[in-house]
Design an enzyme around this catalytic site. Structure first.
Site, mmCIF file in Angstrom:
data_model
loop_
_atom_site.group_PDB
_atom_site.id
_atom_site.type_symbol
_atom_site.label_atom_id
_atom_site.label_comp_id
_atom_site.label_asym_id
_atom_site.label_seq_id
_atom_site.Cartn_x
_atom_site.Cartn_y
_atom_site.Cartn_z
ATOM 1 N N LEU A 1 0.846 -1.197 0.000
ATOM 2 C CA LEU A 1 0.000 0.000 0.000
ATOM 3 C C LEU A 1 0.883 1.250 0.000
ATOM 4 O O LEU A 1 1.675 1.462 0.909
ATOM 5 C CB LEU A 1 -0.900 0.006 1.237
ATOM 6 C CG LEU A 1 -1.749 -1.249 1.455
ATOM 7 C CD1 LEU A 1 -2.678 -1.051 2.661
ATOM 8 C CD2 LEU A 1 -2.559 -1.591 0.209
ATOM 9 N N ALA A 2 0.733 2.055 -1.031
ATOM 10 C CA ALA A 2 1.574 3.257 -1.138
ATOM 11 C C ALA A 2 0.799 4.423 -1.750
ATOM 12 O O ALA A 2 1.358 5.268 -2.434
ATOM 13 C CB ALA A 2 2.809 2.952 -1.983
ATOM 14 N N ARG B 1 2.694 14.698 6.739
ATOM 15 C CA ARG B 1 3.560 15.110 7.854
ATOM 16 C C ARG B 1 5.042 15.152 7.498
ATOM 17 O O ARG B 1 5.850 15.663 8.260
ATOM 18 C CB ARG B 1 3.319 14.192 9.067
ATOM 19 C CG ARG B 1 2.090 14.582 9.863
ATOM 20 C CD ARG B 1 1.790 13.579 10.955
ATOM 21 N NE ARG B 1 1.192 12.360 10.419
ATOM 22 C CZ ARG B 1 1.040 11.237 11.110
ATOM 23 N NH1 ARG B 1 1.462 11.166 12.365
ATOM 24 N NH2 ARG B 1 0.479 10.183 10.555
ATOM 25 N N ASN C 1 -2.329 -2.940 15.764
ATOM 26 C CA ASN C 1 -2.252 -3.507 14.416
ATOM 27 C C ASN C 1 -1.090 -2.848 13.679
ATOM 28 O O ASN C 1 -1.009 -1.632 13.598
ATOM 29 C CB ASN C 1 -3.589 -3.218 13.709
ATOM 30 C CG ASN C 1 -3.541 -3.488 12.217
ATOM 31 O OD1 ASN C 1 -2.772 -4.341 11.759
ATOM 32 N ND2 ASN C 1 -4.357 -2.769 11.469
ATOM 33 N N ASN D 1 43.117 20.513 -18.666
ATOM 34 C CA ASN D 1 42.292 19.727 -19.587
ATOM 35 C C ASN D 1 41.226 20.545 -20.294
ATOM 36 O O ASN D 1 40.589 20.061 -21.216
ATOM 37 C CB ASN D 1 41.636 18.563 -18.830
ATOM 38 C CG ASN D 1 40.757 19.041 -17.687
ATOM 39 O OD1 ASN D 1 40.964 20.116 -17.121
ATOM 40 N ND2 ASN D 1 39.778 18.239 -17.333
#
Ligand code: UD1
Ligand code: MG
Length: 494
Positions: free
Chosen positions: A12-13, A19, A180, A396
């Site tokens: 789940l994203a 925040r 949970n 260079n």
């Protein structure tokens, strides 16, 4: 113990991550050199699921690009504007079922829980299958459960009755400190049936995935919990304080694993090692060392103190002191620093040296060759066993283009040389101190470019009268010094 292979893992994203106060989506913030969702995907893949889905919504394009770059096989699922974890899993299961209805177990993980390890999820899977559960949820006990869903258990059996969200909980439920973690194993059929019955009649007006637990139990399934003691491994990142805390914890675990594998880490607190770094036994890391990206260090090498290496390959027994380097290769037995800056494309051969206040870029420095002091070597190739004099520069850049300097093997270039590229110095050649090398030097030649020295006698007393230098000059002359470089102080001086 065989680990049951899940039919699918759903990550789940889709959440917003307000925040973090960041223009970067939360799950793309990094710890240990890997994004939060990158950690979760690595863990998910290690479970060898038949299918792997990531649910996206907020900052969809950035998250999707990133996820597919890490793992092109991932099924990207879009959540619509119905909010909640239940909705996220609904759309995921629909999409997964589209390629043939899933049977077996479905693991659900949150994209912002980076420290969750394969071992813990494996235990969850084993318990789920051994007990023939409908749902197995990973829980933990925390000192302050504020904000989390509380796990309500049946007295006696310990089976899970329900998970109730903070805002829907009464006082008695809020006193429960078992929470949970949002990590679950579901039986696919149980999940499918329960998801159709979710509703939004809760304090947040969301579809809650947690409601599946009570529904599964009402259907007669076993809903059980596995409690982990490792609270940090299930902690989600919500703000940058947690990001730093979990970053430090991940580093602590990484460094500890390397110490157990035979790496000496003098000060674990100031040593930072990304998760993709590879270290051999008997490597020594001194305080203030940071190893990033795909850095690898072979046995016997010593790194630090105060050294930062990103994507650097360090050979056996090499020494790197107070150095900042990226995308470089350091040969076996080579020595670098103190105070060296290795830019991308630096390749230092076996026993070579890049010394103090030396910067290198796109430069191959051969076996046994040395650039010991105060120099810049860029867009250059140096053969084997060559010594570059102090304070030398490969010039260079002509203001428009970069050009290459090629210096052969067994050459000895003088101090303070400018190699105006494109230019070549042959094998075994020498150059004089202070030379500006604009033309190729043949093998074995001595190149001297400066004009011969002219001394203008008495210039200081004539042109700088009254200065301390003029006075010193006068004293030296009246003392009749035969050594023009020495002042002869008398007792009256100063
Ligand atoms: C959820 C659990 C809660 C648990 C907590 C652990 C629910 C209803 N509650 O809380 O019991 O203690 O996780 O951290 O599931 N997400 C989506 N789509 C959404 C909402 C969330 O994909 O619509 C994703 C988030 O990106 C995140 C994960 O789901 O990766 C958890 O969401 P979050 O809002 O952090 O958790 P809560 O809903 O507060
Ligand atoms: Mg939420």
């Amino acid at each position: 113990m065989t680990i049951p292979r899940p039919a699918a893992v759903v990550v789940l994203a889709a959440g917003e991550g307000t925040r973090m106060r960041s223009a970067t989506p939360k799950v793309l913030h990094e710890i240990g050199g890997r994004s939060l969702v990158g950690h979760v995907l690595t863990t998910a893949r290690a479970l060898s699921p038949q299918r792997l889905a990531v649910v996206v919504r907020h900052e969809r394009a950035a998250v999707t690009d990133h996820v597919l770059t890490l793992d092109p096989e991932v099924l990207i699922v879009d959540q619509d504007d119905v909010p909640g974890t239940g909705r996220a899993v609904q759309v995921a299961l629909e999409a997964l079922d589209g390629a043939g209805e899933l049977t077996g177990s479905v693991v659900v993980l949150a994209g912002d829980v980076p420290l969750l390890d394969v071992g813990t999820i494996s235990q969850l899977l084993v318990a789920h299958h051994a007990d023939v559960n409908a749902v197995t949820v990973l829980t933990t006990v925390v000192a302050d459960p504020t904000g989390y869903g509380r796990v309500l258990r049946e007295a006696g059996t310990g089976d899970v009755l329900a998970v109730v969200e903070e805002r829907d909980a009464d006082h008695v439920q809020r006193a429960v400190d078992e929470i949970n973690t949002s990590v679950y194993v579901f039986d696919a059929d149980v999940l499918r049936r329960a998801l159709t019955r979710l509703d939004r009649s809760n304090a947040q007006g969301e579809l809650y995935l947690t409601d599946v637990l009570a529904l599964a139990r009402a259907d007669g399934g076993h809903v059980r919990a596995l409690r982990t003691e490792d609270v940090l491994s299930v902690e989600g990142v919500n703000d940058r304080v947690q990001l730093a805390r979990l970053g430090a914890e991940l580093n602590r675990r990484t460094v500890e694993d390397w110490m157990r594998a035979g790496v000496t880490v003098v000060d674990p607190a100031t040593t930072w090692v990304d998760v993709d770094v590879d270290l051999a036994a008997d490597v020594t890391l001194l305080p203030g060392t940071q190893l990033h990206g795909a850095t690898s260090v072979a046995t016997g090498a010593r790194i630090g103190p105060d050294t930062t290496l990103t994507n650097v390959e360090v050979g056996e027994g090499a020494t790197i002191v107070r150095t900042h380097g990226s995308d470089a290769v350091i040969g076996a037995g080579a020595s670098v620093g103190p105070f060296a800056y290795l830019r991308p494309g630096t390749i230092l051969g076996e026993r070579g040296k890049i010394g103090t206040f030396v910067e290198t870029k796109n430069a191959t420095i051969g076996r046994g060759s040395k650039v010991p002091h105060l120099s810049y070597v860029g867009d250059a190739e140096i053969g084997v066993e060559t010594n570059i004099g102090a304070a030398s520069v490969t010039v260079n850049y002509d203001g428009v283009h970069k050009h290459r300097t090629v210096i052969g093997s067994y050459a000895r270039t003088g101090a303070d040389n400018m190699f105006v590229a494109p230019v070549q110095v042959g094998d075994g050649a020498y150059t004089g101190a202070g030379s500006v090398i604009r033309r190729d030097v043949p093998a074995g030649a001595l190149a001297v470019s400066q004009g011969s020295q002219r001394n203008v006698e008495g210039w200081v007393e004539r042109s700088r009268p009254g200065t301390p230098a003029a006075e010193a000059s006068a004293r030296a002359r009246s003392a009749g010094s035969s050594d023009p470089g020495t002042t002869h102080e008398t007792e009256n001086d100063r």
